[in-house]
Design a protein around this motif. Structure first.
Motif, PDB file in Angstrom:
ATOM      1  N   VAL A   1       0.864  -1.189   0.000  1.00 12.59           N
ATOM      2  CA  VAL A   1       0.000   0.000   0.000  1.00 12.59           C
ATOM      3  C   VAL A   1       0.898   1.234   0.000  1.00 12.59           C
ATOM      4  N   ARG A   2       0.552   2.156  -0.855  1.00 11.83           N
ATOM      5  CA  ARG A   2       1.325   3.407  -0.926  1.00 11.83           C
ATOM      6  C   ARG A   2       0.371   4.574  -0.811  1.00 11.83           C
ATOM      7  N   LEU A   3       0.771   5.575  -0.061  1.00 11.57           N
ATOM      8  CA  LEU A   3      -0.050   6.757   0.152  1.00 11.57           C
ATOM      9  C   LEU A   3       0.798   8.016  -0.040  1.00 11.57           C
ATOM     10  N   MET A   4       0.198   9.051  -0.576  1.00 13.15           N
ATOM     11  CA  MET A   4       0.897  10.312  -0.749  1.00 13.15           C
ATOM     12  C   MET A   4      -0.070  11.461  -0.534  1.00 13.15           C
ATOM     13  N   GLU A   5       0.260  12.329   0.410  1.00 16.13           N
ATOM     14  CA  GLU A   5      -0.570  13.481   0.709  1.00 16.13           C
ATOM     15  C   GLU A   5      -0.159  14.672  -0.135  1.00 16.13           C
ATOM     16  N   SER A   6      -1.094  15.587  -0.294  1.00 15.12           N
ATOM     17  CA  SER A   6      -0.819  16.867  -0.937  1.00 15.12           C
ATOM     18  C   SER A   6      -1.820  17.881  -0.416  1.00 15.12           C
ATOM     19  N   GLY A   7      -1.536  19.147  -0.646  1.00 17.64           N
ATOM     20  CA  GLY A   7      -2.472  20.195  -0.278  1.00 17.64           C
ATOM     21  C   GLY A   7      -2.081  21.021   0.927  1.00 17.64           C
ATOM     22  N   GLY A   8      -1.013  20.646   1.602  1.00 19.18           N
ATOM     23  CA  GLY A   8      -0.592  21.439   2.747  1.00 19.18           C
ATOM     24  C   GLY A   8      -0.179  22.837   2.315  1.00 19.18           C
ATOM     25  N   ASP A   9      -0.444  23.809   3.190  1.00 17.23           N
ATOM     26  CA  ASP A   9      -0.157  25.193   2.842  1.00 17.23           C
ATOM     27  C   ASP A   9      -0.174  26.030   4.108  1.00 17.23           C
ATOM     28  N   SER A  10       0.067  27.328   3.936  1.00 21.15           N
ATOM     29  CA  SER A  10      -0.011  28.274   5.035  1.00 21.15           C
ATOM     30  C   SER A  10      -1.234  29.146   4.839  1.00 21.15           C
ATOM     31  N   VAL A  11      -2.059  29.247   5.867  1.00 22.98           N
ATOM     32  CA  VAL A  11      -3.278  30.052   5.801  1.00 22.98           C
ATOM     33  C   VAL A  11      -3.432  30.845   7.075  1.00 22.98           C
ATOM     34  N   GLN A  12      -4.324  31.808   7.048  1.00 24.11           N
ATOM     35  CA  GLN A  12      -4.628  32.568   8.253  1.00 24.11           C
ATOM     36  C   GLN A  12      -5.735  31.884   9.042  1.00 24.11           C
ATOM     37  N   ALA A  13      -5.769  32.176  10.311  1.00 23.92           N
ATOM     38  CA  ALA A  13      -6.825  31.624  11.163  1.00 23.92           C
ATOM     39  C   ALA A  13      -8.192  31.963  10.583  1.00 23.92           C
ATOM     40  N   GLY A  14      -9.072  30.975  10.645  1.00 27.78           N
ATOM     41  CA  GLY A  14     -10.392  31.143  10.060  1.00 27.78           C
ATOM     42  C   GLY A  14     -10.487  30.669   8.627  1.00 27.78           C
ATOM     43  N   GLY A  15      -9.343  30.411   8.028  1.00 29.21           N
ATOM     44  CA  GLY A  15      -9.312  29.971   6.645  1.00 29.21           C
ATOM     45  C   GLY A  15      -9.515  28.478   6.510  1.00 29.21           C
ATOM     46  N   SER A  16      -9.343  27.983   5.287  1.00 28.13           N
ATOM     47  CA  SER A  16      -9.600  26.579   4.981  1.00 28.13           C
ATOM     48  C   SER A  16      -8.446  25.967   4.203  1.00 28.13           C
ATOM     49  N   LEU A  17      -8.307  24.675   4.346  1.00 25.21           N
ATOM     50  CA  LEU A  17      -7.384  23.892   3.543  1.00 25.21           C
ATOM     51  C   LEU A  17      -8.073  22.588   3.166  1.00 25.21           C
ATOM     52  N   ARG A  18      -7.719  22.084   2.014  1.00 27.48           N
ATOM     53  CA  ARG A  18      -8.225  20.776   1.584  1.00 27.48           C
ATOM     54  C   ARG A  18      -7.032  19.891   1.276  1.00 27.48           C
ATOM     55  N   LEU A  19      -6.872  18.859   2.052  1.00 28.10           N
ATOM     56  CA  LEU A  19      -5.796  17.909   1.848  1.00 28.10           C
ATOM     57  C   LEU A  19      -6.293  16.734   1.017  1.00 28.10           C
ATOM     58  N   SER A  20      -5.413  16.213   0.191  1.00 27.25           N
ATOM     59  CA  SER A  20      -5.735  15.038  -0.612  1.00 27.25           C
ATOM     60  C   SER A  20      -4.726  13.941  -0.317  1.00 27.25           C
ATOM     61  N   CYS A  21      -5.154  12.717  -0.515  1.00 31.40           N
ATOM     62  CA  CYS A  21      -4.268  11.575  -0.310  1.00 31.40           C
ATOM     63  C   CYS A  21      -4.529  10.578  -1.426  1.00 31.40           C
ATOM     64  N   THR A  22      -3.507  10.275  -2.178  1.00 32.45           N
ATOM     65  CA  THR A  22      -3.596   9.249  -3.212  1.00 32.45           C
ATOM     66  C   THR A  22      -3.245   7.914  -2.596  1.00 32.45           C
ATOM     67  N   VAL A  23      -4.128   6.932  -2.778  1.00 30.16           N
ATOM     68  CA  VAL A  23      -3.959   5.620  -2.168  1.00 30.16           C
ATOM     69  C   VAL A  23      -3.855   4.573  -3.270  1.00 30.16           C
ATOM     70  N   SER A  24      -2.847   3.739  -3.185  1.00 28.88           N
ATOM     71  CA  SER A  24      -2.736   2.640  -4.149  1.00 28.88           C
ATOM     72  C   SER A  24      -2.453   1.342  -3.407  1.00 28.88           C
ATOM     73  N   GLY A  25      -3.020   0.264  -3.913  1.00 29.35           N
ATOM     74  CA  GLY A  25      -2.774  -1.056  -3.345  1.00 29.35           C
ATOM     75  C   GLY A  25      -3.591  -1.402  -2.130  1.00 29.35           C
ATOM     76  N   PHE A  26      -4.554  -0.562  -1.770  1.00 28.13           N
ATOM     77  CA  PHE A  26      -5.361  -0.839  -0.571  1.00 28.13           C
ATOM     78  C   PHE A  26      -6.525  -1.723  -0.955  1.00 28.13           C
ATOM     79  N   ARG A  27      -6.582  -2.891  -0.360  1.00 31.08           N
ATOM     80  CA  ARG A  27      -7.672  -3.811  -0.639  1.00 31.08           C
ATOM     81  C   ARG A  27      -8.079  -4.480   0.661  1.00 31.08           C
ATOM     82  N   SER A  28      -9.021  -3.868   1.335  1.00 29.40           N
ATOM     83  CA  SER A  28      -9.478  -4.459   2.586  1.00 29.40           C
ATOM     84  C   SER A  28     -10.990  -4.517   2.586  1.00 29.40           C
ATOM     85  N   SER A  29     -11.511  -5.637   2.983  1.00 32.13           N
ATOM     86  CA  SER A  29     -12.961  -5.787   3.020  1.00 32.13           C
ATOM     87  C   SER A  29     -13.537  -5.451   4.385  1.00 32.13           C
TER      88      SER A  29
END
Length: 120
Positions: A1-29
């Motif tokens: 399983v491999r994971l990679m995050e993206s979307g980190g940044d610097s913002v001011q208080a009250g602001g928003s961020l959206r993080l993403s994570c690409t997932v490969s090889g995950f197979r769980s029932s």
């Protein structure tokens, strides 16, 4: 399983961020995935867990402000962070669980992390 995050940044208080994570090889029932964070001087915190059935639980510190989601193929995971506070600053990591015969689902695979900085 491999994971990679993206979307980190610097913002001011009250602001928003959206993080993403690409997932490969995950197979769980039966096990899920989620987001964690490491704030300097504090223990690692589990921010959100997305169960295999799609239900999501949140840490009290982020309830009502953060929303975790994933796509149906479980190849992408997201963390929408709104109304950010300075105490939210830290490294954010996505992870997947794997099944352990003795103790159930445990965190098995991690991304390298992405940094979110909130200035007041």
């Amino acid at each position: 399983v491999r994971l990679m995050e993206s979307g980190g940044d610097s913002v001011q208080a009250g602001g928003s961020l959206r993080l993403s994570c690409t997932v490969s090889g995950f197979r769980s029932s039966r096990c899920g995935m989620g987001w964690h964070r490491q704030i300097p001087g504090k223990d690692r915190e589990t921010v959100a867990v997305i169960g295999n059935d799609g239900t999501t639980t949140y840490a009290d510190s982020v309830k009502g402000r953060f929303t975790a989601s994933r796509d149906n193929g479980q190849t992408m995971m997201y963390l929408q962070m709104n109304n950010l506070k300075s105490e939210d600053s830290g490294g954010y990591y996505c992870a997947t669980q794997e099944s352990n015969a003795h103790i159930g689902c445990i965190w098995g695979y991690w991304g390298q992390g992405t940094q979110g900085t909130v200035s007041s």
